[in-house]
Design a protein around this motif. Structure first.
Motif, PDB file in Angstrom:
ATOM      1  N   VAL A  61      -1.332  -4.986  17.235  1.00  0.00           N
ATOM      2  CA  VAL A  61      -1.623  -5.368  16.032  1.00  0.00           C
ATOM      3  C   VAL A  61      -0.113  -5.482  15.125  1.00  0.00           C
ATOM      4  N   LEU A  62       0.365  -6.320  14.937  1.00  0.00           N
ATOM      5  CA  LEU A  62       1.587  -6.454  14.104  1.00  0.00           C
ATOM      6  C   LEU A  62       1.418  -7.560  12.773  1.00  0.00           C
ATOM      7  N   LEU A  63       2.127  -6.439  11.246  1.00  0.00           N
ATOM      8  CA  LEU A  63       1.456  -7.977  10.303  1.00  0.00           C
ATOM      9  C   LEU A  63       0.627  -8.482   9.986  1.00  0.00           C
ATOM     10  N   GLY A  64      -0.613  -8.028  10.860  1.00  0.00           N
ATOM     11  CA  GLY A  64      -2.122  -8.305  10.412  1.00  0.00           C
ATOM     12  C   GLY A  64      -2.618  -9.857  12.088  1.00  0.00           C
ATOM     13  N   ASN A  65      -1.178  -9.845  12.920  1.00  0.00           N
ATOM     14  CA  ASN A  65      -1.857 -10.435  13.842  1.00  0.00           C
ATOM     15  C   ASN A  65      -1.601  -9.193  15.110  1.00  0.00           C
ATOM     16  N   GLU A  66      -2.609 -10.190  15.896  1.00  0.00           N
ATOM     17  CA  GLU A  66      -2.807  -9.124  17.003  1.00  0.00           C
ATOM     18  C   GLU A  66      -1.845 -10.099  18.482  1.00  0.00           C
ATOM     19  N   MET A  67      -1.360  -8.861  18.973  1.00  0.00           N
ATOM     20  CA  MET A  67      -0.582  -9.672  20.444  1.00  0.00           C
ATOM     21  C   MET A  67      -1.204  -8.933  21.338  1.00  0.00           C
ATOM     22  N   SER A  68      -1.461  -9.740  22.551  1.00  0.00           N
ATOM     23  CA  SER A  68      -1.579  -9.567  23.781  1.00  0.00           C
ATOM     24  C   SER A  68      -0.340  -9.166  24.808  1.00  0.00           C
ATOM     25  N   PHE A  69      -0.735  -8.057  25.686  1.00  0.00           N
ATOM     26  CA  PHE A  69       0.504  -8.560  26.108  1.00  0.00           C
ATOM     27  C   PHE A  69      -0.224  -7.967  28.021  1.00  0.00           C
ATOM     28  N   THR A  70       0.313  -8.711  28.760  1.00  0.00           N
ATOM     29  CA  THR A  70       0.263  -8.108  30.250  1.00  0.00           C
ATOM     30  C   THR A  70       1.301  -7.953  30.849  1.00  0.00           C
ATOM     31  N   THR A  71       1.495  -7.046  30.481  1.00  0.00           N
ATOM     32  CA  THR A  71       2.886  -6.099  31.632  1.00  0.00           C
ATOM     33  C   THR A  71       2.992  -5.832  32.835  1.00  0.00           C
ATOM     34  N   LYS A  72       4.168  -6.194  33.367  1.00  0.00           N
ATOM     35  CA  LYS A  72       4.581  -6.474  34.661  1.00  0.00           C
ATOM     36  C   LYS A  72       6.018  -5.196  35.106  1.00  0.00           C
ATOM     37  N   ALA A  73       6.213  -5.342  36.032  1.00  0.00           N
ATOM     38  CA  ALA A  73       6.919  -4.514  36.045  1.00  0.00           C
ATOM     39  C   ALA A  73       8.736  -4.748  34.987  1.00  0.00           C
ATOM     40  N   ASP A  74       8.940  -6.106  35.023  1.00  0.00           N
ATOM     41  CA  ASP A  74      10.256  -6.690  34.388  1.00  0.00           C
ATOM     42  C   ASP A  74      10.019  -6.269  33.027  1.00  0.00           C
ATOM     43  N   MET A  75       9.003  -6.692  32.330  1.00  0.00           N
ATOM     44  CA  MET A  75       8.175  -6.619  30.929  1.00  0.00           C
ATOM     45  C   MET A  75       8.524  -5.549  30.572  1.00  0.00           C
ATOM     46  N   ARG A  76       7.973  -3.953  31.309  1.00  0.00           N
ATOM     47  CA  ARG A  76       8.286  -2.795  30.939  1.00  0.00           C
ATOM     48  C   ARG A  76       9.386  -2.231  31.279  1.00  0.00           C
ATOM     49  N   GLN A  77      10.276  -2.871  32.051  1.00  0.00           N
ATOM     50  CA  GLN A  77      11.759  -2.267  31.992  1.00  0.00           C
ATOM     51  C   GLN A  77      12.161  -2.946  30.731  1.00  0.00           C
ATOM     52  N   ALA A  78      12.017  -4.380  30.396  1.00  0.00           N
ATOM     53  CA  ALA A  78      12.845  -4.543  29.312  1.00  0.00           C
ATOM     54  C   ALA A  78      12.764  -4.109  27.713  1.00  0.00           C
ATOM     55  N   ALA A  79      10.738  -3.916  27.548  1.00  0.00           N
ATOM     56  CA  ALA A  79      10.631  -2.657  26.254  1.00  0.00           C
ATOM     57  C   ALA A  79      11.310  -2.003  26.805  1.00  0.00           C
ATOM     58  N   GLN A  80      11.173  -1.084  27.308  1.00  0.00           N
ATOM     59  CA  GLN A  80      11.938   0.042  26.925  1.00  0.00           C
ATOM     60  C   GLN A  80      13.396   0.301  26.876  1.00  0.00           C
ATOM     61  N   ARG A  81      14.134  -0.700  27.490  1.00  0.00           N
ATOM     62  CA  ARG A  81      15.759  -1.073  27.230  1.00  0.00           C
ATOM     63  C   ARG A  81      15.875  -0.838  25.457  1.00  0.00           C
ATOM     64  N   MET A  82      14.938  -2.257  24.659  1.00  0.00           N
ATOM     65  CA  MET A  82      14.706  -1.995  23.953  1.00  0.00           C
ATOM     66  C   MET A  82      14.255  -0.919  22.874  1.00  0.00           C
ATOM     67  N   PHE A  83      13.260  -0.411  23.313  1.00  0.00           N
ATOM     68  CA  PHE A  83      13.043   1.121  22.720  1.00  0.00           C
ATOM     69  C   PHE A  83      13.353   2.030  22.587  1.00  0.00           C
ATOM     70  N   PHE A  84      15.011   2.691  23.946  1.00  0.00           N
ATOM     71  CA  PHE A  84      15.572   3.185  22.809  1.00  0.00           C
ATOM     72  C   PHE A  84      16.333   2.929  22.794  1.00  0.00           C
ATOM     73  N   GLN A  85      16.821   1.692  23.006  1.00  0.00           N
ATOM     74  CA  GLN A  85      18.290   0.921  22.001  1.00  0.00           C
ATOM     75  C   GLN A  85      17.756   0.660  20.634  1.00  0.00           C
ATOM     76  N   ALA A  86      17.074   1.117  20.092  1.00  0.00           N
ATOM     77  CA  ALA A  86      16.084   0.940  18.999  1.00  0.00           C
ATOM     78  C   ALA A  86      16.011   2.726  18.088  1.00  0.00           C
TER      79      ALA A  86
END
Length: 235
Positions: A61-86
């Protein structure tokens, strides 16, 4: 795709060898052994592929909006890169009053902006998932609603001060305190996004990576000055 291709090649090779061996010997025992090995190899290969492509649903839930993510390996890898970059930049690390460098802080935020924008503009970006949201939509929200407005406001203001007063320290900039206050507000707004990226990546307790450091540098003992010597500038 690569994993499936390798498994198919290995399985085909085993089947070919087995067929040739059986045709040459005609032995029933060999047929049973080879068939068992093929079954075990296929089962292990399918389990390995299932684990690598395992789907996990994450709701944010971000800015009052709910987002749903059905994650697979490629999405998890992209999210991990973005997480550690920030998580390693001033986007989430505190900049205490009287410390740090404002120009370096802006440069760090601009670098993060470019890192997030690059995959959005690349040809290798995967298409949106058939169900749910994409991690790249989350990155787009960070860019458009948070980083871009902050950079477009403060970069020209600080540059104008630097151009007009090249010999003055940025601590003398009239907007110094306001910049730091708005940077703290930006960090608070970015925090849920970054934690969400960590959850999509499957990182255990991503908030622990965003906590301020509890370590402090203790001043060492004063070095007595020799008589007649002049103290030098602090290192």
């Amino acid at each position: 795709m690569a994993l499936r291709a390798v498994l198919a090649g290995v399985t085909g090779s085993v089947i070919g060898i087995a067929a040739y061996s059986i045709s040459q010997t005609g032995g029933q025992r060999l047929s049973i052994i080879v068939g068992t090995l093929i079954g075990v190899a296929a089962a292990l290969g399918l389990e390995l592929y299932r684990r690598s492509a395992q789907l996990t649903e994450v709701r944010l839930v971000l800015l009052g909006n709910e987002m749903s993510f059905t994650t697979k390996a490629d999405m998890r890898q992209a999210a991990q890169r973005m997480f550690f970059q920030a998580a390693t930049r001033v986007a989430t690390r505190p900049l205490e009053d009287g410390s740090g460098n404002l120009r370096e802080a802006l440069t760090s935020l601009k670098t993060l902006f470019d890192l997030y924008r690059e995959p959005l503009e690349g040809y290798a970006t995967p298409p949106p998932p058939a169900k749910g949201d994409s991690v790249y939509e989350l990155a787009l929200g960070i860019l458009n609603f948070e980083l871009a407005p902050f950079l477009s406001k403060w970069h020209p203001r600080l540059k104008d001060f630097e151009d007009r007063h090249p010999d003055q320290d940025e601590s003398e900039w009239p907007h110094n305190a306001m910049f730091r206050a708005e940077l703290r507000q930006l960090q608070e707004r970015l925090r849920p996004y970054v934690i969400g990226l960590g959850e999509i990546a499957g990182i255990r307790d991503p908030q622990r990576h965003l906590r301020p450091s509890t370590h402090s540098v203790q001043p060492g003992p004063a070095v007595p000055q020799q008589e007649g010597s002049r103290p030098g500038p602090p290192e």
